[in-house]
Scaffold this active site. Sequence first.
Site, PDB file in Angstrom:
ATOM      1  N   LYS A 259       0.829  -1.206   0.000  1.00  0.00           N
ATOM      2  CA  LYS A 259       0.000   0.000   0.000  1.00  0.00           C
ATOM      3  C   LYS A 259       0.866   1.259   0.000  1.00  0.00           C
ATOM      4  O   LYS A 259       0.605   2.188  -0.765  1.00  0.00           O
ATOM      5  CB  LYS A 259      -0.924  -0.049   1.229  1.00  0.00           C
ATOM      6  CG  LYS A 259      -1.924   1.063   1.334  1.00  0.00           C
ATOM      7  CD  LYS A 259      -3.111   0.637   2.171  1.00  0.00           C
ATOM      8  CE  LYS A 259      -2.888   0.667   3.659  1.00  0.00           C
ATOM      9  NZ  LYS A 259      -2.853   2.037   4.227  1.00  0.00           N
ATOM     10  N   SER A 260       1.892   1.297   0.820  1.00  0.00           N
ATOM     11  CA  SER A 260       2.749   2.500   0.892  1.00  0.00           C
ATOM     12  C   SER A 260       3.444   2.750  -0.442  1.00  0.00           C
ATOM     13  O   SER A 260       3.522   3.888  -0.913  1.00  0.00           O
ATOM     14  CB  SER A 260       3.817   2.332   1.977  1.00  0.00           C
ATOM     15  OG  SER A 260       3.219   2.354   3.231  1.00  0.00           O
TER      16      SER A 260
ATOM     17  N   ARG B 226       2.743   5.937  -3.339  1.00  0.00           N
ATOM     18  CA  ARG B 226       3.852   6.755  -3.852  1.00  0.00           C
ATOM     19  C   ARG B 226       3.994   6.594  -5.356  1.00  0.00           C
ATOM     20  O   ARG B 226       4.261   7.569  -6.071  1.00  0.00           O
ATOM     21  CB  ARG B 226       5.153   6.374  -3.129  1.00  0.00           C
ATOM     22  CG  ARG B 226       5.165   6.897  -1.682  1.00  0.00           C
ATOM     23  CD  ARG B 226       6.132   6.117  -0.820  1.00  0.00           C
ATOM     24  NE  ARG B 226       6.273   6.670   0.520  1.00  0.00           N
ATOM     25  CZ  ARG B 226       5.422   6.460   1.534  1.00  0.00           C
ATOM     26  NH1 ARG B 226       4.330   5.712   1.361  1.00  0.00           N
ATOM     27  NH2 ARG B 226       5.643   6.997   2.725  1.00  0.00           N
TER      28      ARG B 226
ATOM     29  N   ASP C  12       2.439  -0.681  12.103  1.00  0.00           N
ATOM     30  CA  ASP C  12       1.167  -1.194  11.574  1.00  0.00           C
ATOM     31  C   ASP C  12       0.930  -2.661  11.959  1.00  0.00           C
ATOM     32  O   ASP C  12      -0.178  -3.178  11.783  1.00  0.00           O
ATOM     33  CB  ASP C  12       1.139  -1.067  10.044  1.00  0.00           C
ATOM     34  CG  ASP C  12       1.061   0.393   9.599  1.00  0.00           C
ATOM     35  OD1 ASP C  12       0.717   1.255  10.427  1.00  0.00           O
ATOM     36  OD2 ASP C  12       1.343   0.658   8.421  1.00  0.00           O
TER      37      ASP C  12
ATOM     38  N   ARG D  66      -6.996  -2.893  10.388  1.00  0.00           N
ATOM     39  CA  ARG D  66      -5.983  -3.780  10.991  1.00  0.00           C
ATOM     40  C   ARG D  66      -6.503  -4.419  12.289  1.00  0.00           C
ATOM     41  O   ARG D  66      -6.109  -5.521  12.648  1.00  0.00           O
ATOM     42  CB  ARG D  66      -4.676  -3.029  11.234  1.00  0.00           C
ATOM     43  CG  ARG D  66      -4.083  -2.503   9.920  1.00  0.00           C
ATOM     44  CD  ARG D  66      -2.607  -2.290   9.937  1.00  0.00           C
ATOM     45  NE  ARG D  66      -2.216  -1.443   8.822  1.00  0.00           N
ATOM     46  CZ  ARG D  66      -1.990  -1.872   7.580  1.00  0.00           C
ATOM     47  NH1 ARG D  66      -2.105  -3.153   7.281  1.00  0.00           N
ATOM     48  NH2 ARG D  66      -1.650  -1.023   6.624  1.00  0.00           N
TER      49      ARG D  66
HETATM   50  C1  S3P Z   1       2.758   5.098   6.097  1.00  0.00           C
HETATM   51  C2  S3P Z   1       3.420   5.486   7.234  1.00  0.00           C
HETATM   52  C3  S3P Z   1       3.013   5.100   8.593  1.00  0.00           C
HETATM   53  C4  S3P Z   1       2.035   3.921   8.583  1.00  0.00           C
HETATM   54  C5  S3P Z   1       0.968   4.094   7.550  1.00  0.00           C
HETATM   55  C6  S3P Z   1       1.583   4.219   6.159  1.00  0.00           C
HETATM   56  C7  S3P Z   1       3.255   5.553   4.795  1.00  0.00           C
HETATM   57  O1  S3P Z   1       2.357   6.194   9.204  1.00  0.00           O
HETATM   58  O2  S3P Z   1       1.458   3.757   9.850  1.00  0.00           O
HETATM   59  O3  S3P Z   1       0.086   2.995   7.568  1.00  0.00           O
HETATM   60  O4  S3P Z   1       2.865   4.989   3.765  1.00  0.00           O
HETATM   61  O5  S3P Z   1       4.073   6.487   4.785  1.00  0.00           O
HETATM   62  P1  S3P Z   1       3.189   7.355   9.975  1.00  0.00           P
HETATM   63  O6  S3P Z   1       4.103   7.956   9.024  1.00  0.00           O
HETATM   64  O7  S3P Z   1       2.150   8.320  10.441  1.00  0.00           O
HETATM   65  O8  S3P Z   1       3.863   6.661  11.104  1.00  0.00           O
END
Ligand code: S3P
Length: 428
Positions: A19-20, A24, A311, A384
């Site tokens: 997902k991250s 991006r 997470d 989650r």
């Molecule tokens: C993420 C960063 C994390 C994570 C979120 C996804 C990201 O959050 O908990 O699920 O994709 O950059 P934080 O940056 O607020 O810790």
Amino acid sequence: MKFYYTENLNGELSLPGDKSISHRAVMFASMAEGESIIKNCSNAEDVKSTISCFRKLGVEIQEKENLLIIKGKGFKNFSRPEEKLYAGNSGTTARLMSGILCAQNFESIITGDESLSKRPMKRIVEPLNMMGANITASDTGTLPLIIKPSKNLHTIKYKLKVASAQVKSALILAALHLEDESIIIEQIPSRNHTEKLLGLKTENTEEGTLIYVSKKNYPKNFEITVPSDISTASFFIVLGLLSKNSNILIKNVSLNETRTGILEILNSMGAKITIEDEIIQNGEKRGNIRVKSSELRNTEIPEEIIPNIIDEIPILSVAGVFAEGKFRVTNAKELRVKESDRIKALCENYKRAGLKVVEYEDGFEVDGKIVEGNLTFESYGDHRIAMAYAVMSMLLKNGGQINNFDCVSISNPDFLAQLQCLGYNSKI
Ligand code: S3P
């Protein structure tokens, strides 16, 4: 949704893209000039929110089976959106997009759902405004964000106050619009997908990791195959470890070192997890994860690893309640400001299972023997939490019921189908 006791899980799983990385990839392809191709993009609702926002900014995004074709707009060339940009449940969409929007020549407004509208935005508003941006949050420091054009966006040297990849990335994205170099300093590592995908120079010093960014790092069009999401995989990993006679292979998972803390902790708990066929592609490590039924014992969770596993703490705590000894996590205050207050959500649900729970401001401990019965867990609308208690329910002889389970689609709409693919029978 009811989940039943299960054992003998076997087979191979292919999970959706990380997902991250998907967020991006969609953002960078939209920023770049020309056509980019994203394979195995996540089908999470959160990523759909990002896609929908960038469409409103004039980007052409075509979805073809497992492929996204994005015609990017090029440097500062987004169109003024005709309506508010709705980020849904997604903190990554709202926070990262702010970094991009503060460098555009038009006004925009970011909104979100009830949960996102409660989450802290000052953490990005303050440093972006220190860069000369013109962003305001509501009086409570939350959405909506109103972003006006600024004539005075300038470089920054900034030490991050929270270990947050979203804050770090918002600043990097704003700094990409400036000729001169900005330096972001990170003391405790958080996920580094932004740095990797943009090929940023980083340097480890006594002050922390220095991240250098300027317009020369502005994204160019690209092609990427997104590896599968280790955070999504971790629910199946814990289920595979704790259900009897199980042996599963989860294919092509991202093994980026800022995300694999969950494997380290589980391994130190005695988990039989092995990595097969590891390769590097698009600058990110990936490989297959084999999981076999194991006996686990609890271990200390070091402070420095918390941002890496942030997470995964809900599902890690499920592993903890079935492991020998007491499960304890501290230094994890950030859990209070996720999609739900995850410390509260976890403590309340463990109490329902008859466990002894001590809640701290920055964590909790849980111990004792689960009292089985007609257990119902609350998801608090948090994907989650819903998946963590689905896994817990499948490890209980009487199973368990999860209220408001549909929220799993925020990260993994196909959770149930994937379980069935391992032999789980939902119609017992
Ligand atoms: C993420 C960063 C994390 C994570 C979120 C996804 C990201 O959050 O908990 O699920 O994709 O950059 P934080 O940056 O607020 O810790």
